[in-house]
Design a protein around this motif. Structure first.
Motif, PDB file in Angstrom:
ATOM      1  N   THR A 392      86.984  35.681  39.891  1.00 38.64           N
ATOM      2  CA  THR A 392      87.672  34.565  39.237  1.00 38.64           C
ATOM      3  C   THR A 392      87.816  34.820  37.746  1.00 38.64           C
ATOM      4  O   THR A 392      87.202  35.740  37.193  1.00 38.64           O
ATOM      5  CB  THR A 392      86.910  33.258  39.460  1.00 38.64           C
ATOM      6  N   VAL A 393      88.606  33.984  37.089  1.00 34.93           N
ATOM      7  CA  VAL A 393      88.768  34.121  35.642  1.00 34.93           C
ATOM      8  C   VAL A 393      87.428  33.885  34.946  1.00 34.93           C
ATOM      9  O   VAL A 393      87.052  34.619  34.019  1.00 34.93           O
ATOM     10  CB  VAL A 393      89.831  33.138  35.113  1.00 34.93           C
ATOM     11  N   ARG A 394      86.705  32.865  35.364  1.00 33.81           N
ATOM     12  CA  ARG A 394      85.394  32.620  34.755  1.00 33.81           C
ATOM     13  C   ARG A 394      84.485  33.825  34.918  1.00 33.81           C
ATOM     14  O   ARG A 394      83.842  34.267  33.957  1.00 33.81           O
ATOM     15  CB  ARG A 394      84.744  31.392  35.385  1.00 33.81           C
ATOM     16  N   GLU A 395      84.437  34.367  36.128  1.00 31.90           N
ATOM     17  CA  GLU A 395      83.571  35.512  36.371  1.00 31.90           C
ATOM     18  C   GLU A 395      84.018  36.725  35.566  1.00 31.90           C
ATOM     19  O   GLU A 395      83.186  37.458  35.004  1.00 31.90           O
ATOM     20  CB  GLU A 395      83.547  35.845  37.860  1.00 31.90           C
ATOM     21  N   GLY A 396      85.323  36.959  35.501  1.00 35.21           N
ATOM     22  CA  GLY A 396      85.818  38.102  34.741  1.00 35.21           C
ATOM     23  C   GLY A 396      85.430  38.030  33.270  1.00 35.21           C
ATOM     24  O   GLY A 396      85.043  39.038  32.667  1.00 35.21           O
ATOM     25  N   LEU A 397      85.520  36.842  32.681  1.00 33.54           N
ATOM     26  CA  LEU A 397      85.133  36.685  31.280  1.00 33.54           C
ATOM     27  C   LEU A 397      83.619  36.699  31.105  1.00 33.54           C
ATOM     28  O   LEU A 397      83.095  37.227  30.116  1.00 33.54           O
ATOM     29  CB  LEU A 397      85.724  35.401  30.720  1.00 33.54           C
ATOM     30  N   ALA A 398      82.899  36.102  32.047  1.00 30.28           N
ATOM     31  CA  ALA A 398      81.435  36.056  31.940  1.00 30.28           C
ATOM     32  C   ALA A 398      80.821  37.449  31.990  1.00 30.28           C
ATOM     33  O   ALA A 398      79.740  37.675  31.431  1.00 30.28           O
ATOM     34  CB  ALA A 398      80.864  35.179  33.054  1.00 30.28           C
ATOM     35  N   ARG A 399      81.476  38.367  32.655  1.00 35.11           N
ATOM     36  CA  ARG A 399      80.981  39.744  32.690  1.00 35.11           C
ATOM     37  C   ARG A 399      81.069  40.419  31.322  1.00 35.11           C
ATOM     38  O   ARG A 399      80.361  41.400  31.071  1.00 35.11           O
ATOM     39  CB  ARG A 399      81.776  40.563  33.705  1.00 35.11           C
TER      40      ARG A 399
END
Length: 825
Positions: A392-399
């Motif tokens: 997800t977008v959240r996961e992609g940025l959180a990484r």
């Protein structure tokens, strides 16, 4: 051993098919005319089925690599990438076929080549572009990937669809698409012609609608146009249940036997009727023979085409001869395909607007709030495969970032009936919704998908509420989905402050039965239960609070692919869902450093965002690597290289009636639209700057049939690497008929380092300047001067030139020469 489909070592596929045809009995031949073709054991002929869905990955057959939707792949403007995606999908089809040959056929129903004439079409996500030439080029690339590189053999058998004039879901089986001759020949047909003439596609699916009053499955264009574009045997398949419609809802012919016979005579070879049951089709065609409505030659013609495709697929080969057999199961969602999915998603992202906020500097932006209903989910559409995983977008940025907060922006509510609350089980499998005296498990998040259509997600277990066949409500669904979506509702508010809950799939209202269970089973609102809706938390306010505490807010909005704009359902306008719009405005008020990321199957009218926000991006639903790709672009690891392939209008009022297919008369698509679009065809920004200079034209005067080279110097004048798509348009200055204001002729996608300059050469094929002349009944090229427009989009032109085209001597009745008049320009 000779290869029967290799013309160098054996008979041609057509000869092999004819040999089989001569040995089949008439009943056996009729058995091959259905989607699920009966085996003929005495000839070693196995069963065969048409119609594996492969629009942007293998669909409906379990986990497989999920690539961006077709409209997203198209925004890459990268035929080589699209061809590679097609090849990956073709290999995965082969793997599924090898695992279950009887259930998984090698005839794939893709690509869709209907030009995206109107962005309200429910199946917008399936197409490539509003421009027929670009549609043809990109769809041909995808079909070539599916088909494979062998000159005669096929990895899969691509089927272009839906022929013809199909851009509305509203009453799709009973409406007629009225196509004037120029619209037919200059706008609708070219997108179909390109993949067939190139040999990339070997089959066509007819559409549900009528064309100029005639059911598409009976159209004379099946023979007069389609089959003259290719020397190869072309198989035409019916859409599901469409031949039954001829004497059914269309009431075009008096009975089904007559309808089936007429379809076979018109050129339908394979009947997609009654799912796996071929009996009805066989009976109707057999009766048509008995009644003299068809004869055996009609059957033979269709069977010959079917067998020829099967020969090319290796379906009739002994072991070891099919060059595409034996694909390793390891290619399914392999590391290479994952990387290809990531790259396809990245190249499809379009930067619509940027005042300098993007890219975000990862090292100095420690706090990002990722907000909205699509921020932490990846949706699949009707023709998606099963996601093997999803970023997800959240996961992609959180990484990548040290501090990422998140909120869906959805309101959280409780439903009360008198002094009883609606409750649901906490278990992961969910269970029935009940109204009782307890307070545990009483909260629901409300997701607004537009026009007051909502989905209710139980906070207790994260599952959506839906209604089963008897109307009982339960929190046991992953989300809206299925052919019939049973997870969407509307609240109907009443003067007494209560609200009725209306279940959209059944049209029934929800009541609480004597046992306290909630059921959607009453058509009478007076017998429905009135619920008091208690707001537990204001989703927009909570999201705004997170935005205020962050350095940057990223708001991810858009559509659910199974709701408000999908197969069977057109949109009525271009607006964002009202709840999403409120969320966006609240977040921006709390933090002006707000980025809007639109994830959608179609364009939206987001004029407020364009005017007030510092940055807006768009992506189609991007598949399993959606979030990784968006994070790369947001953080500047990659330049946003995507470009729009359809006009984004400022308002639905700029569009004609959905059923008005006359793009010329209605001034629609970028070709004829005279208004100011929100974002034009071909639009897409970069993080760097490009300078265009020194336009050169290989000749100032040319005769039809020649090719003109148009070159321009493109320089990256910024301080970072960037991706540019250089586009060539023409406009005919004088004509005796109305001509397009601009028309795409060629494009080149390139990557330039800072300061790098490259000469880009674009090609104008003068035969493509022809338009359909109703007076002469064929294409003509006028003696005329054409303005050459080179730029970054259809409206952002950076260099202008001209070429004068002389029609020359007539080459035959199909291309008469006429002189330009003093008409529109």
């Amino acid at each position: 051993m000779n290869d029967p489909a290799d013309r160098a070592t054996g008979p041609s596929p057509e000869v092999y098919a004819d040999d089989l045809l001569a040995r089949l009995t008439l009943p056996e031949k009729i058995g091959l005319l259905h989607q699920w073709q009966a085996p003929v054991p005495r000839l070693g002929l196995p069963g065969f089925r048409t119609g594996t869905e492969a629009l942007h990955g293998v669909a409906w057959l379990g986990p497989a690599t999920v690539f961006p939707q077709a409209v997203g792949l198209a925004s890459s403007w990268n035929p080589a990438l699209i061809r590679a995606v097609g090849a990956a999908v073709g290999d995965e089809v082969r793997v599924k076929h090898q695992a279950d040959p009887a259930a998984v056929g090698l005839n794939v129903w893709a690509p869709v080549v209907n030009p995206l004439r109107d962005p309200r079409w429910g199946r917008n996500e399936e197409g490539w572009s509003e421009d027929p030439w670009l549609t043809g080029r990109l769809a041909t690339a995808y079909a070539w990937g599916l088909r494979g590189e062998h000159p005669h053999r096929l990895r899969t058998a691509p089927t272009v669809k839906h022929f013809l004039g199909y851009n509305n879901e509203t009453d799709r089986a009973t409406t007629s698409s009225d196509l004037p001759p120029r619209v037919l020949h200059d706008y609708e047909l070219p997108a179909f012609r390109a993949p067939l003439a190139a040999g990339a596609a070997v089959a066509v699916m007819a559409s549900y609608n009528l064309v100029n009053g005639v059911p598409a499955h009976l159209s004379p264009l099946l023979e007069s146009e389609l089959r003259r574009w290719t020397p190869d045997a072309l198989m035409v398949v019916g859409d599901a249940g469409a031949v039954t419609n001829i004497a059914g809802v269309q009431q075009y012919l008096p009975d089904h036997v007559t309808g089936f016979a007429a379809a076979l005579r018109a050129g339908i070879d394979n009947f997609t009727e009654d799912d796996t049951d071929s009996g009805q089709t066989v009976r109707r065609l057999t009766e048509a023979l008995d009644r003299g409505l068809i004869d055996e030659s009609h059957v033979d013609r269709a069977v010959r085409r079917i067998l020829t495709v099967r020969v090319r697929l290796g379906d009739l080969d002994p072991p070891g001869q099919d060059p595409f057999a034996g694909v390793s199961p390891d290619v399914l969602d392999s590391p290479a395909h994952r990387e290809l999915a990531r790259e396809a998603a990245r190249q499809s992202i379009v930067l619509l607007h940027n005042d300098g906020l993007l890219p975000l500097p990862a090292a100095t932006v420690p706090r990002v709030a990722v907000l909205g209903p699509l921020a932490d989910t990846v949706h699949a559409d009707w023709y998606s495969g099963t996601l093997p995983y999803a970023v997800t977008v959240r996961e992609g940025l959180a990484r990548r970032l040290p501090a990422v907060t998140h909120h869906t922006g959805a309101d959280r509510i409780a439903l009360r009936v008198g002094d009883r609350y609606v409750r649901c089980p906490r278990a992961s499998e969910g269970g029935p919704l009940t109204a009782d005296d307890g307070r545990d498990g009483t909260w629901f998040d409300v997701f607004d998908w537009g026009h007051d259509v909502v989905a209710l997600c139980a906070v207790a277990n994260g599952r959506h509420v839906g209604a089963d066949d008897d109307g009982a409500l339960a929190n046991d669904r992953p989300g809206p989905g299925g052919w019939i979506v049973r997870e969407t509702f509307r609240f109907h508010h009443r003067p007494d402050g209560t609200a009725l809950l209306h279940h959209l799939a059944t049209g029934a209202y929800v009541r609480v039965d004597d046992d306290g269970r909630l059921r959607a089973d009453t058509a009478d609102p007076d017998t429905a239960t009135g619920f008091t809706v208690e707001l537990v938390t204001d989703g927009a306010a909570e999201a705004a609070a997170l935005a205020a505490a962050a350095d940057v807010a990223v708001v991810v909005l858009g559509n659910h692919p199974m709701v408000d704009g999908r197969e069977t359902e057109d949109r009525i306008d271009l607006t964002l869902p009202a709840g999403q719009d409120r969320l966006l405005r609240a977040v921006h008020a709390a933090n002006p450093r707000t980025v809007l990321v639109l994830t959608s199957s179609y364009p939206y009218a987001v004029g407020w965002a364009q005017e007030h926000l510092p940055a807006v991006l768009w992506s189609a639903h991007g598949g399993q690597e959606h979030g990784t790709a968006l994070a790369q672009v947001l953080l500047g690891d990659a330049d946003p290289g995507g470009r729009l392939t359809q006009t984004w209008y400022a308002d639905a009022a700029d569009l004609p009636d959905l059923l008005d297919y006359d793009v010329i008369g209605a001034d629609t698509t970028y070709l004829y639209y005279r208004g100011e679009p929100l974002y034009p065809f071909g639009h897409g920004l970069s993080y760097t700057r490009f300078d265009y200079a020194d336009l050169r034209v290989s000749t100032s005067t040319v005769t039809v049939g020649d090719e003109v080279e148009v070159s321009v110097e493109v320089t990256n004048t910024g301080d970072r690497e960037g991706e540019e798509t250089v586009q060539l348009y023409t406009r005919q200055r004088r004509s005796r008929v109305k001509q397009p204001l601009r028309q795409l002729r060629d494009f080149v996608r390139l990557t330039l380092a800072p300061g790098q300059r490259r000469t880009v050469t674009l090609r104008l094929r003068t035969t493509e300047l022809a338009w359909w002349d109703e007076q002469h009944g064929g294409p003509v090229v006028e003696d005329a001067t054409h303005t050459l427009l080179v730029g970054r989009s259809a409206r952002d032109i950076r260099a202008v030139g001209a070429v004068t085209v002389h029609a020359g001597a007539p080459t035959g009745p199909s291309r008469p020469t006429v002189r330009a008049g003093g008409g529109s320009r």
